[in-house]
Scaffold this motif. Structure first.
Motif, PDB file in Angstrom:
ATOM      1  N   GLN A 176       0.836  -1.202   0.000  1.00 50.33           N
ATOM      2  CA  GLN A 176       0.000   0.000   0.000  1.00 50.33           C
ATOM      3  C   GLN A 176       0.873   1.255   0.000  1.00 50.33           C
ATOM      4  OE1 GLN A 176      -2.701  -0.357   3.361  1.00 50.33           O
ATOM      5  NE2 GLN A 176      -4.290  -1.194   2.023  1.00 50.33           N
ATOM      6  N   ALA A 177       0.314   2.312  -0.510  1.00 48.13           N
ATOM      7  CA  ALA A 177       1.009   3.595  -0.488  1.00 48.13           C
ATOM      8  C   ALA A 177       1.424   3.936   0.933  1.00 48.13           C
ATOM      9  CB  ALA A 177       0.114   4.683  -1.065  1.00 48.13           C
ATOM     10  N   GLY A 178       2.654   4.426   1.059  1.00 51.84           N
ATOM     11  CA  GLY A 178       3.197   4.730   2.373  1.00 51.84           C
ATOM     12  C   GLY A 178       3.987   3.592   2.984  1.00 51.84           C
ATOM     13  N   GLY A 179       3.880   2.415   2.383  1.00 57.38           N
ATOM     14  CA  GLY A 179       4.581   1.256   2.901  1.00 57.38           C
ATOM     15  C   GLY A 179       6.018   1.163   2.437  1.00 57.38           C
ATOM     16  N   SER A 180       6.657   0.043   2.789  1.00 49.95           N
ATOM     17  CA  SER A 180       8.066  -0.164   2.486  1.00 49.95           C
ATOM     18  C   SER A 180       8.303  -1.539   1.880  1.00 49.95           C
ATOM     19  CB  SER A 180       8.917  -0.037   3.763  1.00 49.95           C
ATOM     20  OG  SER A 180       8.809   1.240   4.336  1.00 49.95           O
ATOM     21  N   LEU A 181       9.335  -1.620   1.088  1.00 52.28           N
ATOM     22  CA  LEU A 181       9.821  -2.880   0.551  1.00 52.28           C
ATOM     23  C   LEU A 181      11.342  -2.808   0.482  1.00 52.28           C
ATOM     24  CD1 LEU A 181       7.525  -3.752  -2.526  1.00 52.28           C
ATOM     25  CD2 LEU A 181       7.709  -5.058  -0.405  1.00 52.28           C
ATOM     26  N   ARG A 182      11.988  -3.959   0.559  1.00 49.74           N
ATOM     27  CA  ARG A 182      13.423  -4.030   0.328  1.00 49.74           C
ATOM     28  C   ARG A 182      13.699  -5.016  -0.796  1.00 49.74           C
ATOM     29  NH1 ARG A 182      18.596  -5.800   4.068  1.00 49.74           N
ATOM     30  NH2 ARG A 182      17.754  -7.892   3.672  1.00 49.74           N
ATOM     31  N   LEU A 183      14.291  -4.511  -1.840  1.00 53.26           N
ATOM     32  CA  LEU A 183      14.696  -5.347  -2.960  1.00 53.26           C
ATOM     33  C   LEU A 183      16.134  -5.819  -2.757  1.00 53.26           C
ATOM     34  CD1 LEU A 183      13.307  -3.303  -5.987  1.00 53.26           C
ATOM     35  CD2 LEU A 183      12.133  -4.945  -4.522  1.00 53.26           C
ATOM     36  N   SER A 184      16.389  -7.024  -3.241  1.00 55.92           N
ATOM     37  CA  SER A 184      17.733  -7.583  -3.204  1.00 55.92           C
ATOM     38  C   SER A 184      18.134  -8.026  -4.600  1.00 55.92           C
ATOM     39  CB  SER A 184      17.795  -8.791  -2.267  1.00 55.92           C
ATOM     40  OG  SER A 184      17.430  -8.451  -0.953  1.00 55.92           O
ATOM     41  N   CYS A 185      19.422  -7.965  -4.860  1.00 52.62           N
ATOM     42  CA  CYS A 185      19.955  -8.459  -6.130  1.00 52.62           C
ATOM     43  C   CYS A 185      21.263  -9.170  -5.829  1.00 52.62           C
ATOM     44  CB  CYS A 185      20.168  -7.318  -7.105  1.00 52.62           C
ATOM     45  SG  CYS A 185      21.031  -7.783  -8.619  1.00 52.62           S
ATOM     46  N   THR A 186      21.296 -10.453  -6.149  1.00 54.07           N
ATOM     47  CA  THR A 186      22.487 -11.246  -5.912  1.00 54.07           C
ATOM     48  C   THR A 186      23.202 -11.493  -7.227  1.00 54.07           C
ATOM     49  OG1 THR A 186      21.448 -12.315  -4.017  1.00 54.07           O
ATOM     50  CG2 THR A 186      23.354 -13.415  -4.984  1.00 54.07           C
ATOM     51  N   ALA A 187      24.514 -11.299  -7.207  1.00 55.57           N
ATOM     52  CA  ALA A 187      25.305 -11.443  -8.419  1.00 55.57           C
ATOM     53  C   ALA A 187      26.226 -12.642  -8.322  1.00 55.57           C
ATOM     54  CB  ALA A 187      26.135 -10.185  -8.662  1.00 55.57           C
ATOM     55  N   SER A 188      26.494 -13.246  -9.457  1.00 56.97           N
ATOM     56  CA  SER A 188      27.456 -14.341  -9.539  1.00 56.97           C
ATOM     57  C   SER A 188      28.194 -14.248 -10.861  1.00 56.97           C
ATOM     58  CB  SER A 188      26.754 -15.698  -9.430  1.00 56.97           C
ATOM     59  OG  SER A 188      25.822 -15.860 -10.477  1.00 56.97           O
ATOM     60  N   GLY A 189      29.317 -14.901 -10.923  1.00 60.12           N
ATOM     61  CA  GLY A 189      30.066 -14.953 -12.166  1.00 60.12           C
ATOM     62  C   GLY A 189      31.258 -14.032 -12.219  1.00 60.12           C
ATOM     63  N   ARG A 190      31.372 -13.146 -11.264  1.00 57.22           N
ATOM     64  CA  ARG A 190      32.497 -12.225 -11.232  1.00 57.22           C
ATOM     65  C   ARG A 190      32.681 -11.744  -9.803  1.00 57.22           C
ATOM     66  NH1 ARG A 190      34.893  -9.521 -15.623  1.00 57.22           N
ATOM     67  NH2 ARG A 190      36.376  -7.943 -14.932  1.00 57.22           N
ATOM     68  N   THR A 191      33.904 -11.394  -9.441  1.00 54.71           N
ATOM     69  CA  THR A 191      34.148 -10.885  -8.100  1.00 54.71           C
ATOM     70  C   THR A 191      33.259  -9.680  -7.843  1.00 54.71           C
ATOM     71  OG1 THR A 191      36.435 -11.626  -8.202  1.00 54.71           O
ATOM     72  CG2 THR A 191      35.875 -10.006  -6.515  1.00 54.71           C
ATOM     73  N   PHE A 192      32.387  -9.806  -6.842  1.00 47.20           N
ATOM     74  CA  PHE A 192      31.353  -8.808  -6.609  1.00 47.20           C
ATOM     75  C   PHE A 192      31.939  -7.432  -6.356  1.00 47.20           C
ATOM     76  CE2 PHE A 192      27.017  -7.854  -5.890  1.00 47.20           C
ATOM     77  CZ  PHE A 192      26.940  -6.949  -4.851  1.00 47.20           C
TER      78      PHE A 192
END
Length: 127
Positions: free
Chosen positions: A13-29
């Motif tokens: 809902q409007a006013g709320g929060s979310l946390r997105l994540s992105c995990t990487a592989s294949g190269r030194t992060f």
């Protein structure tokens, strides 16, 4: 080659929060400059909007004016993961959010042509 996998999207809902994540592989992060972009409904790939970017060490960040003060980008190099904390969400934040990466620069700006992209995660904000 770098593989990027986003997660954490959903309906909020409007006013709320979310946390997105992105995990990487294949190269030194730690060698990757990272960013988040978003593509609103009805927009083409070329119209993806820059949201935020972060340098290899995490010491430099950039934000779009539309999210400044509400979103925070961060990274955990030990977990090969970049995050986007989104607070005070608005219906106009509704979009597919994409993680992008590039090893050619320390940090990319809003118009930098990142060469690796994830598949995206849907964020929907209801009014």
């Amino acid at each position: 080659q770098v593989q990027l996998v986003e997660s954490g999207g959903g309906l909020v809902q409007a006013g709320g929060s979310l946390r997105l994540s992105c995990t990487a592989s294949g190269r030194t992060f730690g060698t990757l400059a990272l960013a988040w972009f978003r593509q609103a409904p009805g927009k083409e790939r070329e119209e993806r909007e820059f949201v935020a970017s972060i340098s290899r060490s995490g010491g430099i960040t950039y934000y779009a004016d539309s999210v400044k003060g509400r979103f925070t980008i961060s990274r955990d190099n030990a977990k090969n993961t970049v995050y986007l904390q989104m607070n005070s969400l608005k219906p106009e934040d509704t979009a597919v959010y994409y993680c992008a990466a590039d090893s050619r620069v320390v940090v990319g700006g809003p118009s930098y042509p990142y060469n690796y992209w994830g598949q995206g995660t849907q964020v929907t904000v209801s009014s």
